[in-house]
Design a protein around this motif. Structure first.
Motif, PDB file in Angstrom:
ATOM      1  N   SER A 260       0.832  -1.197   0.000  1.00 60.86           N
ATOM      2  CA  SER A 260       0.000   0.000   0.000  1.00 60.86           C
ATOM      3  C   SER A 260       0.870   1.252   0.000  1.00 60.86           C
ATOM      4  O   SER A 260       2.066   1.206   0.316  1.00 60.86           O
ATOM      5  N   HIS A 261       0.242   2.381  -0.324  1.00 66.83           N
ATOM      6  CA  HIS A 261       0.986   3.634  -0.331  1.00 66.83           C
ATOM      7  C   HIS A 261       1.569   3.939   1.044  1.00 66.83           C
ATOM      8  O   HIS A 261       2.747   4.309   1.159  1.00 66.83           O
ATOM      9  N   ASP A 262       0.769   3.771   2.077  1.00 67.27           N
ATOM     10  CA  ASP A 262       1.258   4.085   3.422  1.00 67.27           C
ATOM     11  C   ASP A 262       2.438   3.189   3.793  1.00 67.27           C
ATOM     12  O   ASP A 262       3.419   3.658   4.400  1.00 67.27           O
TER      13      ASP A 262
ATOM     14  N   ALA B 211      21.701   5.119   7.769  1.00 63.68           N
ATOM     15  CA  ALA B 211      21.150   6.424   7.397  1.00 63.68           C
ATOM     16  C   ALA B 211      20.069   6.818   8.391  1.00 63.68           C
ATOM     17  O   ALA B 211      19.344   5.960   8.920  1.00 63.68           O
ATOM     18  N   ALA B 212      19.963   8.113   8.631  1.00 62.84           N
ATOM     19  CA  ALA B 212      18.865   8.618   9.436  1.00 62.84           C
ATOM     20  C   ALA B 212      17.565   8.473   8.649  1.00 62.84           C
ATOM     21  O   ALA B 212      17.557   8.459   7.416  1.00 62.84           O
ATOM     22  N   ALA B 213      16.465   8.341   9.352  1.00 61.23           N
ATOM     23  CA  ALA B 213      15.176   8.176   8.693  1.00 61.23           C
ATOM     24  C   ALA B 213      14.857   9.374   7.814  1.00 61.23           C
ATOM     25  O   ALA B 213      15.164  10.523   8.151  1.00 61.23           O
ATOM     26  N   GLY B 214      14.241   9.088   6.678  1.00 66.63           N
ATOM     27  CA  GLY B 214      13.834  10.150   5.772  1.00 66.63           C
ATOM     28  C   GLY B 214      12.460  10.692   6.121  1.00 66.63           C
ATOM     29  O   GLY B 214      11.813  10.237   7.067  1.00 66.63           O
ATOM     30  N   THR B 215      12.023  11.664   5.324  1.00 62.74           N
ATOM     31  CA  THR B 215      10.731  12.314   5.565  1.00 62.74           C
ATOM     32  C   THR B 215       9.798  12.165   4.365  1.00 62.74           C
ATOM     33  O   THR B 215       8.888  12.963   4.168  1.00 62.74           O
ATOM     34  N   PHE B 216      10.036  11.148   3.558  1.00 64.64           N
ATOM     35  CA  PHE B 216       9.261  10.947   2.332  1.00 64.64           C
ATOM     36  C   PHE B 216       7.761  10.897   2.617  1.00 64.64           C
ATOM     37  O   PHE B 216       7.318  10.273   3.580  1.00 64.64           O
ATOM     38  N   THR B 217       6.990  11.566   1.769  1.00 67.34           N
ATOM     39  CA  THR B 217       5.531  11.511   1.872  1.00 67.34           C
ATOM     40  C   THR B 217       4.902  11.045   0.566  1.00 67.34           C
ATOM     41  O   THR B 217       4.012  10.217   0.559  1.00 67.34           O
ATOM     42  N   GLY B 218       5.370  11.607  -0.558  1.00 58.76           N
ATOM     43  CA  GLY B 218       4.835  11.212  -1.845  1.00 58.76           C
ATOM     44  C   GLY B 218       3.379  11.566  -2.005  1.00 58.76           C
ATOM     45  O   GLY B 218       2.776  12.282  -1.190  1.00 58.76           O
ATOM     46  N   SER B 219       2.781  11.035  -3.067  1.00 62.06           N
ATOM     47  CA  SER B 219       1.362  11.241  -3.346  1.00 62.06           C
ATOM     48  C   SER B 219       0.914  10.123  -4.278  1.00 62.06           C
ATOM     49  O   SER B 219       1.399  10.012  -5.414  1.00 62.06           O
TER      50      SER B 219
ATOM     51  N   PHE C  47       8.066   3.578  -6.914  1.00 64.42           N
ATOM     52  CA  PHE C  47       8.329   4.963  -6.520  1.00 64.42           C
ATOM     53  C   PHE C  47       7.441   5.920  -7.305  1.00 64.42           C
ATOM     54  O   PHE C  47       6.890   6.875  -6.739  1.00 64.42           O
ATOM     55  N   ARG C  48       7.285   5.685  -8.597  1.00 66.21           N
ATOM     56  CA  ARG C  48       6.409   6.526  -9.408  1.00 66.21           C
ATOM     57  C   ARG C  48       4.962   6.426  -8.931  1.00 66.21           C
ATOM     58  O   ARG C  48       4.244   7.427  -8.863  1.00 66.21           O
ATOM     59  N   LEU C  49       4.544   5.208  -8.590  1.00 70.30           N
ATOM     60  CA  LEU C  49       3.193   4.996  -8.080  1.00 70.30           C
ATOM     61  C   LEU C  49       2.969   5.770  -6.792  1.00 70.30           C
ATOM     62  O   LEU C  49       1.862   6.236  -6.504  1.00 70.30           O
ATOM     63  N   ALA C  50       4.039   5.928  -6.018  1.00 72.47           N
ATOM     64  CA  ALA C  50       3.960   6.680  -4.765  1.00 72.47           C
ATOM     65  C   ALA C  50       4.160   8.177  -4.975  1.00 72.47           C
ATOM     66  O   ALA C  50       4.231   8.933  -3.997  1.00 72.47           O
ATOM     67  N   GLY C  51       4.271   8.608  -6.215  1.00 70.85           N
ATOM     68  CA  GLY C  51       4.354  10.030  -6.502  1.00 70.85           C
ATOM     69  C   GLY C  51       5.746  10.619  -6.502  1.00 70.85           C
ATOM     70  O   GLY C  51       5.903  11.842  -6.513  1.00 70.85           O
TER      71      GLY C  51
END
Length: 295
Positions: A77-79, A154-162, A122-126
């Motif tokens: 899923s996206h989430d 790596a430190a956690a990212g802040t990805f949100t996408g759409s 990744f494209r599907l997630a915007g």
């Protein structure tokens, strides 16, 4: 990179490998194909032995797929994808470069469809700033690119996408598309699979009305794409370049179909991928299949 082209070369990555905003992902899956069987093995062990410095491993088989789904390799899923991308240290402005170790063990073609599978997710997630490394690790090695067995942190990212649902097709979309002359359904498997001459799937044949372009024909020896003029020739008869038509690509399990989607994206088209593909379609006898003698 001011214009979008979904492939980057080893030369480009060598130049940008240390850029703070570039995240490299190893999406390798070791796949073997015979006339009657298709076997896949996780690429984690190969990654641990050697990988491009700074690259993180993205497990397509068990992490970036919904293991509770009835069809293997179903996209999460996206989430769930957002959470996974953040775990890889990815932000909305990160340039993501994905590579694999080739489509098949000892393959004669260079279409990096495992990498394009994650590219499509990744494209599907915007996420737009995502690319596939031409010919993956084999080409990287040919050009004496550095390798390591060190696992990065790596430190956690802040990805949100759409979420972009238009890039995903389900079984009902395909059923409707069979009777819709404004939708092109494209089979991306080998000609033998398309004709039903192999025994890799529970039932033989292709979805009625499908056109056919083998994903392995859509790359050059170094993993880059053929010139646009050549691609137009390869796609012309299929109708997928008609801007007024929707395109749905499919294959066996939603992997090879993402390479054709990547190539079409380079030409300005953005098809939907039938994620379930033949693994889902052939599981129900009510879903029709066509053989050459039926045409």
């Amino acid at each position: 990179m001011t214009s979008y082209h979904p492939i980057v070369t080893a030369d480009w990555l060598l130049e940008h490998l240390d850029d703070d905003n570039v995240r490299v992902l190893d999406a390798s899956v070791l796949a073997e194909e015979t006339p009657d069987e298709f076997r896949v093995h996780p690429g984690a062990e190969a990654y641990q032995e050697e990988h491009i410095p700074g690259a993180f491993f993205a497990d397509l088989l068990t992490v970036f797929s919904d293991t509770k789904a009835t069809v293997p390799l179903t996209a999460v899923s996206h989430d769930a994808f957002v959470t996974l991308a953040r775990g890889l240290g990815i932000h909305d402005d990160t340039t993501v470069v994905i590579y694999d170790r080739g489509p098949l063990v000892d393959a004669s073609f260079t279409s990096s469809d495992w990498a394009s599978r994650l590219w499509w997710q990744f494209r599907l997630a915007g996420h737009e700033d995502v690319y596939v490394l031409a010919c993956g690790l084999p080409q990287w090695k040919k050009q004496a690119g550095p390798l390591t067995d060190e696992i990065p942190l790596a430190a956690a990212g802040t990805f949100t996408g759409s979420h972009r649902p238009e890039l995903l097709a389900d079984i009902n979309d395909v059923r409707r598309a069979m009777h819709d002359d404004q939708t092109v359904i494209m089979n991306c498997l080998s000609l033998e699979d398309f004709r039903g001459e192999s025994g890799r799937y529970p039932r033989k044949g292709h979805i009625p009305g499908s056109t056919h372009v083998f994903f392995g024909d859509l790359s050059r020896e170094d993993g880059t794409l053929p010139l646009p003029e050549r691609l137009h020739e390869q796609f012309r008869e299929s109708g997928v370049l008609d801007a007024d038509k929707r395109v749905i690509t499919y294959c066996g399990g939603g992997v090879a179909a993402t390479w054709n989607a990547l190539v079409l994206t380079s030409l300005g088209r953005e098809p939907a991928v039938y994620d379930g593909s033949l693994m889902e379609w052939t599981s129900d006898d009510a879903n029709p299949l066509t053989l050459p003698e039926d045409s």
